[in-house]
Design a protein around this motif. Structure first.
Motif, PDB file in Angstrom:
ATOM      1  N   THR A  77       0.830  -1.208   0.000  1.00 46.09           N
ATOM      2  CA  THR A  77       0.000   0.000   0.000  1.00 46.09           C
ATOM      3  C   THR A  77       0.859   1.250   0.000  1.00 46.09           C
ATOM      4  OG1 THR A  77      -1.767  -1.148   1.191  1.00 46.09           O
ATOM      5  CG2 THR A  77      -1.790   1.254   1.246  1.00 46.09           C
ATOM      6  N   THR A  78       1.904   1.262   0.810  1.00 41.86           N
ATOM      7  CA  THR A  78       2.780   2.431   0.903  1.00 41.86           C
ATOM      8  C   THR A  78       3.498   2.695  -0.408  1.00 41.86           C
ATOM      9  OG1 THR A  78       3.104   2.004   3.261  1.00 41.86           O
ATOM     10  CG2 THR A  78       4.680   3.457   2.183  1.00 41.86           C
ATOM     11  N   VAL A  79       4.056   1.639  -1.002  1.00 40.79           N
ATOM     12  CA  VAL A  79       4.778   1.798  -2.269  1.00 40.79           C
ATOM     13  C   VAL A  79       3.836   2.280  -3.369  1.00 40.79           C
ATOM     14  CG1 VAL A  79       6.036   0.572  -4.076  1.00 40.79           C
ATOM     15  CG2 VAL A  79       6.546   0.109  -1.672  1.00 40.79           C
ATOM     16  N   ALA A  80       2.650   1.651  -3.464  1.00 39.12           N
ATOM     17  CA  ALA A  80       1.695   2.057  -4.498  1.00 39.12           C
ATOM     18  C   ALA A  80       1.195   3.478  -4.266  1.00 39.12           C
ATOM     19  CB  ALA A  80       0.519   1.077  -4.528  1.00 39.12           C
ATOM     20  N   SER A  81       0.956   3.841  -3.006  1.00 36.19           N
ATOM     21  CA  SER A  81       0.474   5.193  -2.697  1.00 36.19           C
ATOM     22  C   SER A  81       1.516   6.241  -3.071  1.00 36.19           C
ATOM     23  CB  SER A  81       0.131   5.306  -1.210  1.00 36.19           C
ATOM     24  OG  SER A  81      -0.957   4.488  -0.871  1.00 36.19           O
ATOM     25  N   PHE A 145      -7.996   5.026   1.278  1.00 38.11           N
ATOM     26  CA  PHE A 145      -7.772   6.128   2.220  1.00 38.11           C
ATOM     27  C   PHE A 145      -6.334   6.622   2.247  1.00 38.11           C
ATOM     28  CE2 PHE A 145      -7.674   2.104   4.599  1.00 38.11           C
ATOM     29  CZ  PHE A 145      -6.449   2.160   5.216  1.00 38.11           C
ATOM     30  N   THR A 146      -5.369   5.863   1.755  1.00 39.02           N
ATOM     31  CA  THR A 146      -3.984   6.341   1.764  1.00 39.02           C
ATOM     32  C   THR A 146      -3.647   7.176   0.529  1.00 39.02           C
ATOM     33  OG1 THR A 146      -3.163   4.301   0.728  1.00 39.02           O
ATOM     34  CG2 THR A 146      -3.200   4.398   3.148  1.00 39.02           C
ATOM     35  N   ILE A 201       1.570   3.350   8.622  1.00 34.80           N
ATOM     36  CA  ILE A 201       0.922   3.187   9.927  1.00 34.80           C
ATOM     37  C   ILE A 201      -0.583   3.060   9.763  1.00 34.80           C
ATOM     38  CG2 ILE A 201       0.444   4.349  12.118  1.00 34.80           C
ATOM     39  CD1 ILE A 201       3.254   5.494  12.004  1.00 34.80           C
ATOM     40  N   ALA A 202      -1.169   3.877   8.868  1.00 32.54           N
ATOM     41  CA  ALA A 202      -2.611   3.800   8.638  1.00 32.54           C
ATOM     42  C   ALA A 202      -3.012   2.420   8.109  1.00 32.54           C
ATOM     43  CB  ALA A 202      -3.046   4.887   7.660  1.00 32.54           C
ATOM     44  N   ALA A 203      -2.225   1.878   7.174  1.00 39.93           N
ATOM     45  CA  ALA A 203      -2.522   0.549   6.634  1.00 39.93           C
ATOM     46  C   ALA A 203      -2.232  -0.549   7.657  1.00 39.93           C
ATOM     47  CB  ALA A 203      -1.708   0.314   5.363  1.00 39.93           C
ATOM     48  N   TRP A 204      -1.183  -0.379   8.439  1.00 40.62           N
ATOM     49  CA  TRP A 204      -0.804  -1.377   9.445  1.00 40.62           C
ATOM     50  C   TRP A 204      -1.883  -1.514  10.518  1.00 40.62           C
ATOM     51  CZ3 TRP A 204       3.159  -4.829  10.039  1.00 40.62           C
ATOM     52  CH2 TRP A 204       3.386  -5.339  11.322  1.00 40.62           C
ATOM     53  N   THR A 253       6.689  -0.405  13.453  1.00 37.01           N
ATOM     54  CA  THR A 253       6.484   1.032  13.263  1.00 37.01           C
ATOM     55  C   THR A 253       7.492   1.853  14.060  1.00 37.01           C
ATOM     56  OG1 THR A 253       4.800   0.999  15.013  1.00 37.01           O
ATOM     57  CG2 THR A 253       4.039   0.765  12.758  1.00 37.01           C
ATOM     58  N   VAL A 254       7.857   1.372  15.254  1.00 32.93           N
ATOM     59  CA  VAL A 254       8.861   2.083  16.050  1.00 32.93           C
ATOM     60  C   VAL A 254      10.218   2.046  15.349  1.00 32.93           C
ATOM     61  CG1 VAL A 254      10.128   2.072  18.227  1.00 32.93           C
ATOM     62  CG2 VAL A 254       7.661   1.660  18.224  1.00 32.93           C
ATOM     63  N   VAL A 255      10.571   0.887  14.804  1.00 29.87           N
ATOM     64  CA  VAL A 255      11.847   0.751  14.092  1.00 29.87           C
ATOM     65  C   VAL A 255      11.886   1.677  12.878  1.00 29.87           C
ATOM     66  CG1 VAL A 255      13.262  -0.834  12.729  1.00 29.87           C
ATOM     67  CG2 VAL A 255      12.288  -1.593  14.898  1.00 29.87           C
ATOM     68  N   LEU A 256      10.787   1.733  12.121  1.00 27.12           N
ATOM     69  CA  LEU A 256      10.736   2.607  10.956  1.00 27.12           C
ATOM     70  C   LEU A 256      10.845   4.077  11.354  1.00 27.12           C
ATOM     71  CD1 LEU A 256       7.961   0.933   8.766  1.00 27.12           C
ATOM     72  CD2 LEU A 256      10.409   1.077   8.256  1.00 27.12           C
TER      73      LEU A 256
END
Length: 275
Positions: A77-81, A145-146, A201-204, A253-256
């Motif tokens: 999702t992140t890559v496509a967004s 939504f992303t 984060i939104a997708a996760w 998410t914390v690591v990122l």
């Protein structure tokens, strides 16, 4: 004297915010190490930690597979967004054409629809594509939504870049894609990091689509898997395992955030000061 008082008040405010933000995490860490009646012990950390809670999370259900599903769905999702949003933002932010504002407001309007209103249509689409109970179907639904958010943010930042960059690149014979990926993209690094992390984060953390579009234990994502770890009442909930699973889920998410913290801060503050 006034400077000393101001510094003390600022330090107290920062400490209060830190305690407010970190106390739930500390409580969750302590609870994840408790088992049985130790849950009712008011001490933050038990005298005899129950590390078995972490092993039980992976032993009693396919939690590793659930984490992988979330990583794949949120990552795709992140890559496509970012890719689709960057192309759309370049057209909307760097080129003038009739209907540009209408397109932008269409993206904004699409992001205002509640998720529950989109369930039936998305369900039919995902089922017809053969993506039900698969992470690919979740990634497709998360774009609802992303992508509007990504387009709006990147369009705003692309508008702030000086037009002279495009003009100089065109004089050298560069095409639109070359200008976007070789001239403008390096300047958008912090913005892409901040936007990508928020989309991830939104997708996760998404729950409703993940609950609706998955059926098997192996196809679920971590929010749904956490919701399944419950008994018939709050007193039967495996609180230790729930807190252990919650901490494991929070780790990516914390690591990122820690890995990209400099770019994230730069991206969030870019454009706030001009001159």
């Amino acid at each position: 004297m006034r400077r000393w008082i101001r510094g003390a008040l600022l330090a107290a405010a920062v400490a209060a915010v830190a305690v407010y933000a970190l106390l739930p995490v500390v409580w969750a860490a302590g609870t994840s190490l408790k088992a049985g009646s130790a849950i009712f012990d008011p001490a933050l950390f038990p005298a005899h930690p129950a590390w078995s809670n972490y092993a039980a999370v992976f032993r009693e259900q396919p939690f590793g597979r659930n984490i992988l599903n979330s990583l794949l769905a949120a990552g795709a999702t992140t890559v496509a967004s970012l890719l689709l949003g960057l192309l759309a933002a370049y057209a909307l932010g760097r080129h003038r054409f009739r209907g540009r504002q209408a397109v932008l407001y269409t993206f904004l309007g699409a992001s205002m629809f509640p998720q529950i209103a989109l369930l039936s249509g998305l369900f039919e689409l995902i089922r017809s594509l053969g993506l039900y109970d698969r992470w690919e179907g979740l990634a497709l639904s998360y774009l609802i939504f992303t992508l509007p958010f990504t387009v709006w943010v990147l369009t705003a930042f692309l508008r702030e870049l000086p037009p002279s960059l495009d003009e100089a690149a065109r004089l050298d014979g560069a095409g639109p894609l070359t200008i976007l990926f070789r001239v403008l993209l390096p300047a958008l690094g912090p913005t892409l990091a901040a936007t990508g992390l928020l989309a991830f984060i939104a997708a996760w953390n998404e729950f409703l689509f993940a609950l609706t579009f998955t059926l098997s234990d192996a196809g679920r994502t971590v929010p749904v898997a956490l919701a399944q770890m419950s008994g018939s009442s709050q007193f039967e909930l495996p609180w230790g395992r729930l807190m252990a699973a919650s901490l494991v889920v929070t780790a990516p998410t914390v690591v990122l955030a820690l890995a990209f913290q400099r770019r994230i801060v730069a991206g969030l503050t870019a454009g706030s000061v001009k001159g």
